[in-house]
Motif scaffolding. Structure first.
Motif, PDB file in Angstrom:
ATOM      1  N   TYR A 118       0.829  -1.206   0.000  1.00 53.39           N
ATOM      2  CA  TYR A 118       0.000   0.000   0.000  1.00 53.39           C
ATOM      3  C   TYR A 118       0.864   1.256   0.000  1.00 53.39           C
ATOM      4  O   TYR A 118       0.619   2.194  -0.776  1.00 53.39           O
ATOM      5  CB  TYR A 118      -0.930  -0.011   1.210  1.00 53.39           C
ATOM      6  CG  TYR A 118      -1.747   1.246   1.352  1.00 53.39           C
ATOM      7  CD1 TYR A 118      -2.943   1.399   0.660  1.00 53.39           C
ATOM      8  CD2 TYR A 118      -1.315   2.288   2.174  1.00 53.39           C
ATOM      9  CE1 TYR A 118      -3.688   2.565   0.782  1.00 53.39           C
ATOM     10  CE2 TYR A 118      -2.048   3.449   2.306  1.00 53.39           C
ATOM     11  CZ  TYR A 118      -3.234   3.580   1.608  1.00 53.39           C
ATOM     12  OH  TYR A 118      -3.971   4.746   1.725  1.00 53.39           O
ATOM     13  N   TYR A 122       1.180   4.142  -2.846  1.00 51.94           N
ATOM     14  CA  TYR A 122       0.878   5.536  -2.522  1.00 51.94           C
ATOM     15  C   TYR A 122       2.001   6.448  -2.989  1.00 51.94           C
ATOM     16  O   TYR A 122       1.746   7.524  -3.555  1.00 51.94           O
ATOM     17  CB  TYR A 122       0.653   5.678  -1.020  1.00 51.94           C
ATOM     18  CG  TYR A 122       0.302   7.073  -0.580  1.00 51.94           C
ATOM     19  CD1 TYR A 122      -1.009   7.535  -0.669  1.00 51.94           C
ATOM     20  CD2 TYR A 122       1.282   7.936  -0.084  1.00 51.94           C
ATOM     21  CE1 TYR A 122      -1.334   8.817  -0.267  1.00 51.94           C
ATOM     22  CE2 TYR A 122       0.965   9.222   0.314  1.00 51.94           C
ATOM     23  CZ  TYR A 122      -0.341   9.654   0.219  1.00 51.94           C
ATOM     24  OH  TYR A 122      -0.663  10.941   0.610  1.00 51.94           O
ATOM     25  N   LEU A 131      -5.464   2.080  -4.593  1.00 53.34           N
ATOM     26  CA  LEU A 131      -5.156   2.258  -3.183  1.00 53.34           C
ATOM     27  C   LEU A 131      -6.268   1.688  -2.299  1.00 53.34           C
ATOM     28  O   LEU A 131      -5.995   1.069  -1.263  1.00 53.34           O
ATOM     29  CB  LEU A 131      -4.949   3.740  -2.870  1.00 53.34           C
ATOM     30  CG  LEU A 131      -3.710   4.392  -3.495  1.00 53.34           C
ATOM     31  CD1 LEU A 131      -3.689   5.884  -3.187  1.00 53.34           C
ATOM     32  CD2 LEU A 131      -2.435   3.726  -2.997  1.00 53.34           C
ATOM     33  N   LEU A 134      -5.917  -2.107  -2.261  1.00 46.88           N
ATOM     34  CA  LEU A 134      -4.810  -2.559  -1.416  1.00 46.88           C
ATOM     35  C   LEU A 134      -5.120  -2.351   0.069  1.00 46.88           C
ATOM     36  O   LEU A 134      -4.756  -3.189   0.907  1.00 46.88           O
ATOM     37  CB  LEU A 134      -3.536  -1.813  -1.791  1.00 46.88           C
ATOM     38  CG  LEU A 134      -2.959  -2.142  -3.177  1.00 46.88           C
ATOM     39  CD1 LEU A 134      -1.818  -1.194  -3.523  1.00 46.88           C
ATOM     40  CD2 LEU A 134      -2.484  -3.589  -3.235  1.00 46.88           C
ATOM     41  N   ALA A 135      -5.792  -1.254   0.390  1.00 49.94           N
ATOM     42  CA  ALA A 135      -6.178  -1.025   1.789  1.00 49.94           C
ATOM     43  C   ALA A 135      -7.180  -2.082   2.247  1.00 49.94           C
ATOM     44  O   ALA A 135      -7.122  -2.561   3.387  1.00 49.94           O
ATOM     45  CB  ALA A 135      -6.777   0.371   1.939  1.00 49.94           C
ATOM     46  N   ARG A 138      -5.319  -5.261   3.005  1.00 50.40           N
ATOM     47  CA  ARG A 138      -4.623  -5.142   4.301  1.00 50.40           C
ATOM     48  C   ARG A 138      -5.602  -5.231   5.462  1.00 50.40           C
ATOM     49  O   ARG A 138      -5.353  -5.936   6.444  1.00 50.40           O
ATOM     50  CB  ARG A 138      -3.864  -3.821   4.341  1.00 50.40           C
ATOM     51  CG  ARG A 138      -3.143  -3.538   5.646  1.00 50.40           C
ATOM     52  CD  ARG A 138      -2.866  -2.059   5.781  1.00 50.40           C
ATOM     53  NE  ARG A 138      -4.100  -1.283   5.768  1.00 50.40           N
ATOM     54  CZ  ARG A 138      -4.164   0.021   5.499  1.00 50.40           C
ATOM     55  NH1 ARG A 138      -3.071   0.695   5.210  1.00 50.40           N
ATOM     56  NH2 ARG A 138      -5.326   0.653   5.521  1.00 50.40           N
TER      57      ARG A 138
END
Length: 286
Positions: A118, A122, A131, A134-135, A138
């Protein structure tokens, strides 16, 4: 006092029936029927069954059967409650020893790789959609660096970590005080979410018993696996909702806690400095 005690007895009896006897009777009956089917003895030909069908069973026989069924059902309910407490402990991931540490370390490494991906994206100026994806990957592991071997356990652990990082507040000591200043409707919502998690753990306890009963008749084992799967899905949703509600309570009412402790809140909201002051006050040097 007598009306109060009578009403309390009624409520306790109702809970005893709903939590232990009724599901316990279903379990005991399922095992009994499964055993007879397995042994090829269904329908049965016992003399008592014949007497019961013809109306010749004595009152003593009927009372014995009813009492025995109630006791077996209650014992099954107590066993399921005990199994549910064990499941509750396992779900929250408070495991001692190397196994818990190894699993927590594995989750932490996965989370670290996801966080690094992430951060790199970024820095590279990737799109908001990338983004967000990917967040999400996570956050599916945990909302903070994992410290527990289970996802459910990290839902609660991440709550404490996020509140400490954002507000400087030690939630272990701060939550009991915050609870006392929360509005009644807020406490009711949090309580319902907590009860939903406890009910899921109890359901998993019944699943464990049905899985064990699969040794008597295999369809009961399959039913137990289905119950366990349902309980895990419900438990995960409930604990994530509980963590979100508790964090929201800190966000919305943390300033009220500070005011109740005599700590000034100039900006009308909780800040890290105020949170650290609350922590010093509630920990009392501990």
């Amino acid at each position: 006092m007598n009306p109060f005690l009578n009403e309390l007895a009624k409520q306790l009896a109702g809970k005893w029936l709903s939590l232990l006897v009724v599901p316990g009777a279903l379990f005991v009956g399922s095992v009994a029927v499964g055993r007879r089917i397995r042994l090829g003895q269904w329908p049965g030909d016992h003399r008592f069954v014949t007497d019961l069908q013809q109306g010749r069973a004595s009152a003593g026989q009927l009372a014995t059967v009813v009492l025995g069924a109630l006791l077996l059902s209650a014992w099954a309910g107590l066993l399921a409650q005990g199994a549910g407490r064990a499941v509750h402990w396992l779900w929250l991931g408070q495991w001692p020893g190397r196994v818990g540490e190894a699993l927590a370390g594995r989750r932490r490494r996965r989370w670290t790789r996801a966080q690094e991906s992430y951060e790199q994206s970024y820095r590279e100026g990737r799109s908001d959609e990338d983004l967000a994806r990917l967040a999400h990957l996570r956050n599916r592991i945990a909302l903070a660096p994992p410290t527990r071997p289970t996802r459910m356990g990290d839902s609660i652990a991440a709550l404490s970590a996020r509140v400490r990082v954002d507000y400087g507040l030690d939630l272990e000591y701060g939550w009991p005080r915050l609870w006392l200043v929360l509005p009644e409707d807020t406490r009711a919502v949090v309580d319902e979410s907590k009860e939903a998690f406890n009910r899921s753990a109890s359901l998993a306890g019944w699943g464990v018993l049905y899985v064990l009963a699969g040794s008597v008749w295999w369809p009961l084992g399959l039913a137990g696996l289905g119950i366990l799967l349902t309980a895990v899905v419900r438990g995960r949703s409930a604990v994530e909702n509980l963590a979100l509600l508790m964090e929201s309570a800190v966000d919305l009412h943390g300033a009220n806690l500070a005011t109740s402790l005599g700590i000034p809140v100039p900006e009308g909201r909780l800040t890290p400095d105020i949170g650290r002051e609350i922590t010093r006050a509630v920990r009392k040097g501990a």
